[in-house]
Design a protein around this motif. Structure first.
Motif, PDB file in Angstrom:
ATOM      1  N   GLY A  45       0.863  -1.190   0.024  1.00 28.63           N
ATOM      2  CA  GLY A  45       0.128   0.141  -0.124  1.00 28.63           C
ATOM      3  C   GLY A  45       0.776   1.458   0.028  1.00 28.63           C
ATOM      4  O   GLY A  45       0.550   2.268  -0.637  1.00 28.63           O
ATOM      5  N   GLU A  46       1.941   1.287   0.770  1.00 28.84           N
ATOM      6  CA  GLU A  46       2.670   2.423   0.881  1.00 28.84           C
ATOM      7  C   GLU A  46       3.680   2.576  -0.601  1.00 28.84           C
ATOM      8  O   GLU A  46       3.557   3.764  -0.910  1.00 28.84           O
ATOM      9  N   LEU A  47       3.956   1.419  -1.070  1.00 30.55           N
ATOM     10  CA  LEU A  47       4.586   1.471  -2.450  1.00 30.55           C
ATOM     11  C   LEU A  47       3.464   2.321  -3.507  1.00 30.55           C
ATOM     12  O   LEU A  47       3.860   3.088  -4.218  1.00 30.55           O
ATOM     13  N   VAL A  48       2.238   1.643  -3.607  1.00 29.43           N
ATOM     14  CA  VAL A  48       1.359   2.094  -4.461  1.00 29.43           C
ATOM     15  C   VAL A  48       0.893   3.476  -4.178  1.00 29.43           C
ATOM     16  O   VAL A  48       0.706   4.395  -5.111  1.00 29.43           O
ATOM     17  N   ALA A  49       1.008   4.236  -3.055  1.00 32.03           N
ATOM     18  CA  ALA A  49       0.582   5.478  -2.547  1.00 32.03           C
ATOM     19  C   ALA A  49       1.609   6.389  -2.991  1.00 32.03           C
ATOM     20  O   ALA A  49       1.501   7.519  -3.414  1.00 32.03           O
ATOM     21  N   ASP A  50       2.958   5.855  -2.865  1.00 25.17           N
ATOM     22  CA  ASP A  50       4.048   6.780  -3.423  1.00 25.17           C
ATOM     23  C   ASP A  50       4.260   6.883  -4.719  1.00 25.17           C
ATOM     24  O   ASP A  50       4.610   7.850  -5.679  1.00 25.17           O
ATOM     25  N   ALA A  51       3.569   5.914  -5.745  1.00 25.25           N
ATOM     26  CA  ALA A  51       3.229   6.113  -7.046  1.00 25.25           C
ATOM     27  C   ALA A  51       4.595   6.358  -7.956  1.00 25.25           C
ATOM     28  O   ALA A  51       4.612   7.464  -8.762  1.00 25.25           O
ATOM     29  N   PRO A  52       5.555   5.816  -7.773  1.00 31.14           N
ATOM     30  CA  PRO A  52       6.792   5.958  -8.388  1.00 31.14           C
ATOM     31  C   PRO A  52       6.631   5.949  -9.993  1.00 31.14           C
ATOM     32  O   PRO A  52       6.121   5.085 -10.575  1.00 31.14           O
TER      33      PRO A  52
END
Length: 86
Positions: A45-52
């Motif tokens: 969820g945190e990686l998706v929220a960062d949306a690199p």
């Protein structure tokens, strides 16, 4: 100081890595999140929220997530050991 903030301070006392990470980025880990385990869903969820946007941004996000998880686990382990000794 909240109990969870005290846990972070304790981790920084016992780990040069935690101290360095928290000094470099004090907002990396919110003390109130220490009450919960750091599960796979939360990490994704945190990686998706960062949306690199590109590979470089993804690598940066993964490094930051790794640092956050390491300090989180370390802090919870130290807090648990302290409770076990009581």
């Amino acid at each position: 100081m909240s109990p969870h903030a005290a846990w972070l301070a304790r981790a920084a006392q016992f780990s040069r890595y935690a101290k360095r990470v928290l000094e470099r980025d004090p907002a990396l880990l919110e003390p109130s999140t220490l009450a919960e385990a750091y599960g796979r869903e939360r990490m994704v969820g945190e990686l998706v929220a960062d949306a690199p946007a590109d590979e470089t941004a993804l690598k940066r996000a993964v490094r930051r997530l790794r640092a956050r998880v390491m300090v989180h686990v370390m802090t919870r382990d130290l807090a648990a050991r302290r409770r076990w000794r009581r």
